[in-house]
Design a protein around this motif. Structure first.
Motif, mmCIF file in Angstrom:
data_model
loop_
_atom_site.group_PDB
_atom_site.id
_atom_site.type_symbol
_atom_site.label_atom_id
_atom_site.label_comp_id
_atom_site.label_asym_id
_atom_site.label_seq_id
_atom_site.Cartn_x
_atom_site.Cartn_y
_atom_site.Cartn_z
ATOM 1 N N HIS A 118 2.797 -0.772 -5.362
ATOM 2 C CA HIS A 118 4.427 -0.676 -4.626
ATOM 3 C C HIS A 118 4.909 -1.969 -5.323
ATOM 4 O O HIS A 118 6.401 -2.019 -5.291
ATOM 5 C CB HIS A 118 4.110 -1.260 -2.962
ATOM 6 N N GLY B 285 0.540 -0.997 -0.024
ATOM 7 C CA GLY B 285 0.064 -0.069 0.097
ATOM 8 C C GLY B 285 0.935 1.403 0.167
ATOM 9 O O GLY B 285 1.984 1.296 -0.348
ATOM 10 N N GLU B 286 0.230 2.445 0.385
ATOM 11 C CA GLU B 286 0.846 3.686 0.284
ATOM 12 C C GLU B 286 2.124 3.914 1.059
ATOM 13 O O GLU B 286 3.137 4.560 0.863
ATOM 14 C CB GLU B 286 -0.232 4.761 0.796
ATOM 15 N N ASP C 246 -0.091 10.967 -0.632
ATOM 16 C CA ASP C 246 0.637 9.453 -0.766
ATOM 17 C C ASP C 246 -0.372 8.490 -0.898
ATOM 18 O O ASP C 246 -1.287 8.093 -0.075
ATOM 19 C CB ASP C 246 1.080 9.237 0.969
ATOM 20 N N SER C 247 -0.196 7.855 -2.226
ATOM 21 C CA SER C 247 -1.247 6.827 -2.441
ATOM 22 C C SER C 247 -0.680 5.561 -2.692
ATOM 23 O O SER C 247 0.576 5.279 -3.319
ATOM 24 C CB SER C 247 -1.963 7.317 -3.598
ATOM 25 N N GLY C 248 -1.283 4.286 -2.478
ATOM 26 C CA GLY C 248 -0.921 3.052 -2.939
ATOM 27 C C GLY C 248 -1.849 2.385 -3.824
ATOM 28 O O GLY C 248 -1.406 1.393 -4.396
ATOM 29 N N ARG D 163 5.886 4.996 -0.257
ATOM 30 C CA ARG D 163 6.440 5.871 0.434
ATOM 31 C C ARG D 163 7.973 5.612 0.624
ATOM 32 O O ARG D 163 8.833 6.497 0.331
ATOM 33 C CB ARG D 163 5.727 6.521 1.649
ATOM 34 N N GLU E 157 -5.478 12.339 -9.111
ATOM 35 C CA GLU E 157 -4.995 13.254 -7.914
ATOM 36 C C GLU E 157 -5.288 14.539 -8.044
ATOM 37 O O GLU E 157 -4.976 15.210 -9.076
ATOM 38 C CB GLU E 157 -3.674 12.594 -7.555
ATOM 39 N N ALA F 231 -4.991 5.700 0.440
ATOM 40 C CA ALA F 231 -4.327 6.896 0.206
ATOM 41 C C ALA F 231 -4.363 7.860 1.322
ATOM 42 O O ALA F 231 -5.295 8.000 2.183
ATOM 43 C CB ALA F 231 -4.632 7.632 -0.935
ATOM 44 N N LYS F 232 -3.487 8.864 1.292
ATOM 45 C CA LYS F 232 -3.704 10.026 2.348
ATOM 46 C C LYS F 232 -3.582 11.428 1.420
ATOM 47 O O LYS F 232 -2.532 11.443 0.564
ATOM 48 C CB LYS F 232 -2.372 10.067 3.450
#
Lengths: 166, 505
Positions: free
Chosen positions: B45, B15-16, B373-375, B20, B364, B391-392
């Motif tokens: 990822h 994921g995100e 910050d996305s997965g 990151r 986005e 995501a964030k």
């Protein structure tokens, strides 16, 4: 050309007309001017007000985003059956389905038990969170198709109810 | 950077956060190995890393939690370090122990510090000894229901059942009455067992409607332990943080210094190294209590990064490699205001039920001070196996007021179709006058949004108009989708119905 869409018990009918700048869609009293500016992205005009709307249609369902608000419309299919399982399941108030595939954590009722509408019936775990599923109606538990700890999908009802004759 | 910190890093997450970490490694010119379960074969990822290794089937216990297999994979692929991200194995001391045996560097604290802090009961006692204020409650984990009953009587209801290994609200229950105690303990144990593989729970006094304020700390092997100010994470739903921001509207400069110093004391008392977060409850009288220390990078770390300019993941990697905390970090100051919204795959309009399915459309938001910050991306299939965080969205602005409006705008421009997300709910929360006034307490959502409804009916016409054109445009691909309605539509004959429960294909 006439199209129909459904949202819960609301039905919306539209008429489509091709114009040089895109499409004119009449809905009720209003005529929207709509043009697709990129795949999934639509510029809309109504009485001088512009709005950018995103929309994707897949399998008899239209997904629309208006300023962060998500709307999903059902599109009746050719054979008259509602394709979405949500719609199909929603008709049946006497069957309780898992909201999504997961694991039965705990059944809270037994076969033969009388239940009230909104009474907690079963706890289903999905995405590591426990979700409580409530009864859609008052009635009697007729059949339970799963045991605690079993995997459950959305095709077979977890619990079947006997509804009182109206 | 002249010297390479590590030869290759395995990212033991998905994921995100995996994305990151992989991106941070790319900044440092360190190759990465992603691991993935069969459900994540095409996940972002998996695609971004230099190498990707299938680790097992979807259930976490057979893939992302299988530390033996993960360490073997790291060795086989010539890695010299493992980054755990958050969740999964990030707070499991078995991973750093296995890493040490395999001569791999674990990017995080020592197993001892982790074990101490991961045990909420032991860490409470330790911090009380170090002079850090703690919440009244059990001094040991509960073995049987009688212990819980007597501890509850002593602390006074309401009480909180918590997983000793816990975090993120999993395995946690508020109990208001004695009658509910046994069933709540049972439920908390079940959730704890599933989420952490450990069903140990304990009880403490429930502090009603506090703020949740945490401090980011960094500690290196050269004697530096610093804090990078606070994050306020009071806006929570079911104990799950949903909106985080910094600075907190509740802290005076004096309190900030006091709590920051307490956070540094916690890290030092635990012999902590690397990045960690000290969480405090902050009550209405301005008292604060040590809650726990999270021994990993936090979900909400970006708001600290936005306001201090520090790259926390890069610092984690540097510290793990034995470097000193960077000079610019030692001098970091708080500047402006940052807010983060967690984008969950859930239906906020239908009891927050998890949502799954394919992301049919994804876009986005962009602009100055906007970070995603996305997965996930368009085409990602969101399953039910994992945490619903997709995501964030993080924004930075000079003032809180501007940050709030920037976030609302960014949420409107963040497009997800095909699965339900909490975006509209977030917009409503941020638009609430009490949020704008900074009156954020942990009961904020319950108090102001428990009977929230969204009336989409006024927007149905527009939605239908656009759908009509989307169908017409897509009709080349699916010629049967658009058809002339003649006579009575089958739709009209099917009778009234309603969506009683959320079911997603």
């Amino acid at each position: 050309m006439i199209n129909q869409f459904a949202y819960n018990d609301e039905t919306v009918e539209t008429r489509l007309k091709t114009v040089p700048s895109g499409f004119e869609v009449s809905v009720g009293e209003n005529i929207y001017l709509v043009s697709e500016i990129a795949p999934g992205k639509f510029q809309t005009h109504l009485n001088g007000a512009r709005k950018l709307v995103c929309c994707v249609v897949k399998e008899n369902r239209s997904y629309i985003d208006i300023d962060g608000m998500l709307i999903e419309l059902d599109i009746p299919s050719d054979d008259g059956n509602m394709a979405s399982s949500a719609a199909a399941h929603a008709i049946a108030k006497d069957k309780i389905f898992a909201p999504m595939p997961g694991t039965i954590v705990k059944l809270l009722v037994k076969e033969g038990e009388k239940v009230e509408a909104k009474q907690p019936m079963v706890i289903v775990e999905a995405m590591k969170m426990e979700n409580q599923v409530n009864s859609p109606a008052s009635g009697t538990v007729k059949k339970i198709n799963f045991k605690d700890g079993e995997q459950v999908g959305t095709e077979i009802p977890i619990i079947e109810l006997e509804l009182p004759v109206p | 950077m002249s010297k390479k910190l590590f030869k290759k890093i395995l990212v033991a997450n998905r994921g995100e956060i995996a994305v990151r970490v992989i991106r941070a490694c790319k900044l440092l010119d360190i190759p990465t190995v992603a691991i993935y379960s069969t459900a994540d074969k095409n996940a972002l990822h998996t695609l971004l890393a230099d190498e990707a290794v299938e680790i097992g089937p979807p259930p976490p216990r057979e893939s992302y939690l299988d530390f033996k297999k993960i360490v073997e994979t790291a060795r086989a692929h010539k890695c010299d370090a493992i980054h755990p991200g958050y969740g999964f194995l990030s707070e499991n001391p078995q991973l750093p122990i296995a890493c040490e045996k395999a001569r791999l560097t674990f990017i995080g604290p020592s197993a001892e510090a982790m074990r101490l802090l991961g045990n909420k009961v032991q860490s409470r006692i330790k911090m009380a000894t170090a002079g850090v204020p703690i919440i009244p409650g059990m001094k040991a984990s509960g073995e049987n229901i009688f212990q819980f009953e007597s501890a509850a009587e002593e602390a006074g209801y309401p009480v909180l059942i918590k997983a000793a290994a816990g975090g993120g609200g999993k395995g946690m229950r508020i109990v208001n009455r004695r009658e509910d105690l046994a069933s709540s303990v049972e439920a908390a144990k079940r959730e704890a067992k599933n989420a952490f593989g450990d069903d140990t729970v304990y009880l403490e006094k429930y502090i009603e409607n506090p703020r949740h304020i945490e401090f980011q700390v960094l500690a290196d092997d050269h004697g530096n332990t610093i804090h990078l100010f606070e994050r306020e994470c009071s806006v929570q739903r079911r104990h799950q943080k949903i909106i985080e921001e910094t600075p907190s509207t509740a802290l005076t400069p004096a309190l900030r210094v006091q709590m920051g110093n307490a956070a540094v004391r916690v890290a030092n008392a635990a012999g902590y190294r690397n990045a960690g977060t000290v969480e405090f409850l902050f009550d209405k009288s301005g008292s604060f209590y040590f809650l726990e220390m999270n021994t990993r990078i936090q979900v909400e770390h970006p708001v600290t990064e936005m306001t201090t300019g520090v790259d926390l993941v890069v610092e984690q990697i540097r510290i793990a490699a034995g470097e000193k905390i960077s000079d610019y970090v030692l001098e970091a100051k708080q500047r402006g205001h940052a807010i983060e919204c967690r984008i969950y795959a859930e239906d906020a309009e239908n009891n927050f039920l998890p949502s799954s399915g394919e992301i049919l459309f994804y876009q986005e938001p962009v602009g100055p001070g906007i970070r995603v910050d996305s997965g996930v991306e368009q085409g990602t299939v969101v399953g039910v196996e994992y945490d619903p965080i997709l995501a964030k969205l993080i924004v930075y602005a000079p003032t809180r007021e501007l940050a709030i409006s920037k976030m609302i705008q960014a949420l409107k421009e963040y497009k997800f179709l095909g699965i339900k997300t909490s975006r509209k709910f977030m917009i409503d929360v941020l638009s609430h006058p009490e949020f704008k006034a900074g009156n954020t307490y942990t009961n904020f959502i319950e108090k102001h949004f428990s009977d929230r409804t969204v009336d989409v009916v006024p927007a149905l016409e527009l939605a239908a108009a656009v759908s009509t054109v989307a169908m017409a445009q897509g009709s080349k691909a699916r010629p049967t989708a658009v058809k002339q309605a003649k006579g009575l539509s089958p739709w009209q004959t099917i009778g009234p119905w309603e969506i009683g429960m959320r079911i997603t294909k």
